[in-house]
Design a protein around this motif. Structure first.
Motif, mmCIF file in Angstrom:
data_model
loop_
_atom_site.group_PDB
_atom_site.id
_atom_site.type_symbol
_atom_site.label_atom_id
_atom_site.label_comp_id
_atom_site.label_asym_id
_atom_site.label_seq_id
_atom_site.Cartn_x
_atom_site.Cartn_y
_atom_site.Cartn_z
ATOM 1 N N ASP A 138 -68.052 -63.874 34.185
ATOM 2 C CA ASP A 138 -69.366 -63.101 33.234
ATOM 3 C C ASP A 138 -69.156 -61.796 32.873
ATOM 4 O O ASP A 138 -69.912 -60.800 32.997
ATOM 5 C CB ASP A 138 -70.483 -64.154 33.539
ATOM 6 C CG ASP A 138 -70.366 -65.440 33.434
ATOM 7 O OD1 ASP A 138 -70.146 -65.952 32.238
ATOM 8 O OD2 ASP A 138 -70.953 -65.654 34.066
ATOM 9 N N GLY A 139 -68.371 -61.299 33.497
ATOM 10 C CA GLY A 139 -68.198 -59.348 33.678
ATOM 11 C C GLY A 139 -67.907 -59.135 31.745
ATOM 12 O O GLY A 139 -67.245 -59.902 30.767
ATOM 13 N N ASP A 140 -68.020 -57.414 32.181
ATOM 14 C CA ASP A 140 -67.668 -57.340 31.073
ATOM 15 C C ASP A 140 -66.620 -56.345 30.795
ATOM 16 O O ASP A 140 -66.268 -55.438 29.609
ATOM 17 C CB ASP A 140 -69.227 -56.118 30.505
ATOM 18 C CG ASP A 140 -70.311 -56.497 30.406
ATOM 19 O OD1 ASP A 140 -70.449 -58.083 29.984
ATOM 20 O OD2 ASP A 140 -71.312 -57.051 30.650
ATOM 21 N N GLU A 141 -65.865 -56.014 32.024
ATOM 22 C CA GLU A 141 -64.707 -55.339 31.540
ATOM 23 C C GLU A 141 -63.310 -56.323 31.287
ATOM 24 O O GLU A 141 -63.230 -57.464 31.586
ATOM 25 C CB GLU A 141 -63.843 -55.434 32.813
ATOM 26 C CG GLU A 141 -62.963 -54.123 33.707
ATOM 27 C CD GLU A 141 -62.596 -53.731 34.621
ATOM 28 O OE1 GLU A 141 -61.717 -53.549 35.467
ATOM 29 O OE2 GLU A 141 -64.217 -54.038 35.341
ATOM 30 N N PRO A 142 -62.877 -55.895 30.133
ATOM 31 C CA PRO A 142 -62.094 -56.508 29.780
ATOM 32 C C PRO A 142 -60.796 -56.708 30.522
ATOM 33 O O PRO A 142 -59.555 -55.611 31.395
ATOM 34 C CB PRO A 142 -61.505 -55.690 28.319
ATOM 35 C CG PRO A 142 -61.987 -54.130 28.355
ATOM 36 C CD PRO A 142 -63.104 -54.244 29.533
ATOM 37 N N ILE A 143 -59.575 -57.567 30.119
ATOM 38 C CA ILE A 143 -58.316 -57.863 31.391
ATOM 39 C C ILE A 143 -57.453 -58.398 29.948
ATOM 40 O O ILE A 143 -57.253 -58.554 28.551
ATOM 41 C CB ILE A 143 -58.501 -58.935 32.174
ATOM 42 C CG1 ILE A 143 -59.150 -60.530 30.760
ATOM 43 C CG2 ILE A 143 -59.449 -58.240 33.329
ATOM 44 C CD1 ILE A 143 -59.061 -61.717 32.614
ATOM 45 N N SER A 144 -56.319 -58.471 29.862
ATOM 46 C CA SER A 144 -55.150 -58.579 29.489
ATOM 47 C C SER A 144 -55.479 -60.246 29.453
ATOM 48 O O SER A 144 -55.387 -61.259 30.384
ATOM 49 C CB SER A 144 -53.937 -58.248 29.967
ATOM 50 O OG SER A 144 -53.274 -58.774 30.990
ATOM 51 N N GLU A 145 -54.149 -60.588 28.387
ATOM 52 C CA GLU A 145 -54.074 -61.991 28.440
ATOM 53 C C GLU A 145 -53.056 -62.526 29.215
ATOM 54 O O GLU A 145 -53.643 -63.320 30.225
ATOM 55 C CB GLU A 145 -53.324 -62.417 27.320
ATOM 56 C CG GLU A 145 -52.963 -63.617 26.497
ATOM 57 C CD GLU A 145 -52.930 -64.127 25.461
ATOM 58 O OE1 GLU A 145 -52.729 -65.043 24.957
ATOM 59 O OE2 GLU A 145 -51.809 -63.265 24.412
ATOM 60 N N GLU A 146 -52.730 -62.057 29.943
ATOM 61 C CA GLU A 146 -50.481 -62.466 30.923
ATOM 62 C C GLU A 146 -52.095 -62.599 31.811
ATOM 63 O O GLU A 146 -52.087 -63.264 33.059
ATOM 64 C CB GLU A 146 -50.735 -60.748 30.964
ATOM 65 C CG GLU A 146 -49.000 -61.133 30.588
ATOM 66 C CD GLU A 146 -49.596 -60.672 29.069
ATOM 67 O OE1 GLU A 146 -51.051 -59.902 29.198
ATOM 68 O OE2 GLU A 146 -48.876 -60.976 27.503
ATOM 69 N N GLU A 147 -53.200 -61.734 32.325
ATOM 70 C CA GLU A 147 -54.136 -61.462 33.600
ATOM 71 C C GLU A 147 -54.604 -62.984 32.710
ATOM 72 O O GLU A 147 -55.018 -63.548 34.741
ATOM 73 C CB GLU A 147 -55.333 -60.207 33.559
ATOM 74 C CG GLU A 147 -54.075 -59.262 34.725
ATOM 75 C CD GLU A 147 -55.377 -57.957 34.375
ATOM 76 O OE1 GLU A 147 -55.317 -57.091 35.017
ATOM 77 O OE2 GLU A 147 -55.594 -57.965 33.251
ATOM 78 N N ALA A 148 -55.340 -62.850 32.149
ATOM 79 C CA ALA A 148 -56.975 -63.956 32.190
ATOM 80 C C ALA A 148 -55.800 -65.381 31.934
ATOM 81 O O ALA A 148 -56.451 -66.217 33.055
ATOM 82 C CB ALA A 148 -56.458 -63.833 30.726
ATOM 83 N N ILE A 149 -54.071 -65.374 31.588
ATOM 84 C CA ILE A 149 -53.445 -66.877 32.207
ATOM 85 C C ILE A 149 -52.914 -67.032 33.223
ATOM 86 O O ILE A 149 -53.713 -68.432 33.988
ATOM 87 C CB ILE A 149 -52.201 -66.169 31.060
ATOM 88 C CG1 ILE A 149 -52.299 -66.659 29.893
ATOM 89 C CG2 ILE A 149 -51.126 -68.023 31.817
ATOM 90 C CD1 ILE A 149 -50.673 -66.977 28.909
ATOM 91 N N ALA A 150 -52.991 -66.147 34.407
ATOM 92 C CA ALA A 150 -52.516 -66.012 35.845
ATOM 93 C C ALA A 150 -54.185 -66.381 36.694
ATOM 94 O O ALA A 150 -54.085 -66.968 37.130
ATOM 95 C CB ALA A 150 -52.781 -64.706 36.470
#
Length: 369
Positions: free
Chosen positions: A140-152
């Motif tokens: 629920d944070g507002d800080e973006p992450i990469s797709e790779e980080e999201a998958i992990a």
């Protein structure tokens, strides 16, 4: 030959035309469905034309409308007479919802990825990852992450549910991820299929009293509330349950819905997708033996939240109940069904006051344009 001048429609006019076309399309879809539903219940009440002309037609003539007779054959099935207060789905979608709700901003408010900002102090399912307009965010944070980080992050979880965050409803496109299931779709493949605008959440562990009806689905409470003249009215409350083995509770996917009485106790009978009534779930559980835990807390929360969304006079709220009995907000819908087959006339004793406001006084005319 004179010059013909074409005037470009204003943005306001274009928006009005778009909403009108959209709501007319929904009304037409429901009109097609009503005839199928009537066939499944042997034409419903099937009152005489004379009764319809005596009871229904004069009532609605005051408001400049003439709803079709078949709506009353459907909604009055099981009754001994027509009740003109029922709202046809045609009037519901063409007149009622566009009058009370600002349909044009529906998607912006219903985006599940934005619930953490819109409804901050409400318990919600735990979000692991969300995708908004192609951008990934951690929980629920507002800080973006990469797709790779999201998958992990997702691959660390044992069980997940993936839902569209904008174009959703009726359980469409919901995907479950079960890490130990060899047949489960892999996280990168799920992301590729959804592409953008989706949320990934941990499963809600529902209360044992609701899980025993059907443990495979998250059985949810739908509350339709009405913010009218400074007061929140509860129009209907139902429990939606999945069929045996089904992981979704939507009635369109074979689920069952049952009225919840004001004290949280379920009504004796529930209704199926085919508008048929039954007193027990296919699992064998009698509906009258179930009381929704924490029901009063759900109603209190809805009444507190609705005034914070003043663009929408009519809202359908979906709640679950967790293991501790606490309400868990799932989503809200600003184009809910009126639930009249199970719950009776939508506006009940408020009917004439509401219809007078919509069709005669028109106090909210042009409010949203």
């Amino acid at each position: 030959m004179g010059v013909i001048h074409f005037h470009k429609p204003s943005r306001r006019k274009m928006e009005q035309l778009y909403i009108k076309a959209r709501m007319y399309s929904l009304a037409e879809d429901e009109t097609k469905n009503v005839k199928k539903r009537l066939r499944s219940i042997h034409n419903g009440y099937n009152g005489t034309a004379a009764e319809y002309n005596k009871t229904v037609v004069p009532y609605w003539k005051r408001f400049g409308r003439k709803p079709e007779k078949y709506w009353y054959d459907l909604y009055c099935n099981g009754l001994k007479a027509y009740d003109p207060r029922y709202v046809s789905d045609t009037i519901w979608y063409k007149d009622i919802l566009p009058y009370f709700n600002y349909i044009a901003i529906n998607k912006a408010y219903r985006d599940k990825g934005m619930y953490s900002r819109l409804l901050r102090d409400v318990k919600k399912p735990e979000t692991v990852v969300k995708n908004i307009a192609g951008c990934y965010f951690n929980g629920d944070g507002d800080e973006p992450i990469s797709e790779e980080e999201a998958i992990a992050l997702c691959e660390k979880e044992e069980h997940l549910i993936v839902k569209p965050s904008v174009n959703s409803g009726s359980g469409r496109s919901i995907t479950f991820f079960d890490k130990d299931d060899p047949n489960t779709e892999k996280i990168p493949d799920i992301f590729k299929r959804f592409r953008f605008n989706f949320v990934v959440q941990r499963l809600v562990r529902q209360h044992a009293d609701l899980a025993r009806i059907n443990p495979a689905s998250l059985n949810t409470i739908r509350v339709v509330s009405f913010y009218f003249k400074g007061e929140v009215h509860i129009l209907s409350t139902i429990l939606r349950m999945g069929g045996v083995g089904s992981r979704v509770d939507n009635i369109s996917a074979g689920g069952i819905s049952c009225v919840i009485n004001p004290d949280g106790q379920l009504a004796e009978k529930a209704v199926t997708r085919k508008s048929e009534w039954t007193d027990e779930h296919p699992s064998g559980i009698k509906f009258r033996d179930i009381k929704v835990p924490g029901f009063d807390r759900i109603i209190e929360t809805v009444k507190r939240l609705h005034p914070t969304l003043p663009y929408f006079g009519i809202i359908g709220w979906d709640y679950a109940v967790d293991e501790t009995g606490a309400p868990v907000f799932i989503e809200f819908n600003i184009m809910p069904e009126p639930n009249q087959i199970s719950c009776g006339p939508t506006f009940a004793d408020l009917s004439e006051e509401v219809f007078e406001d919509v069709f005669i006084k028109k106090t909210k005319k042009d409010c949203f344009y």
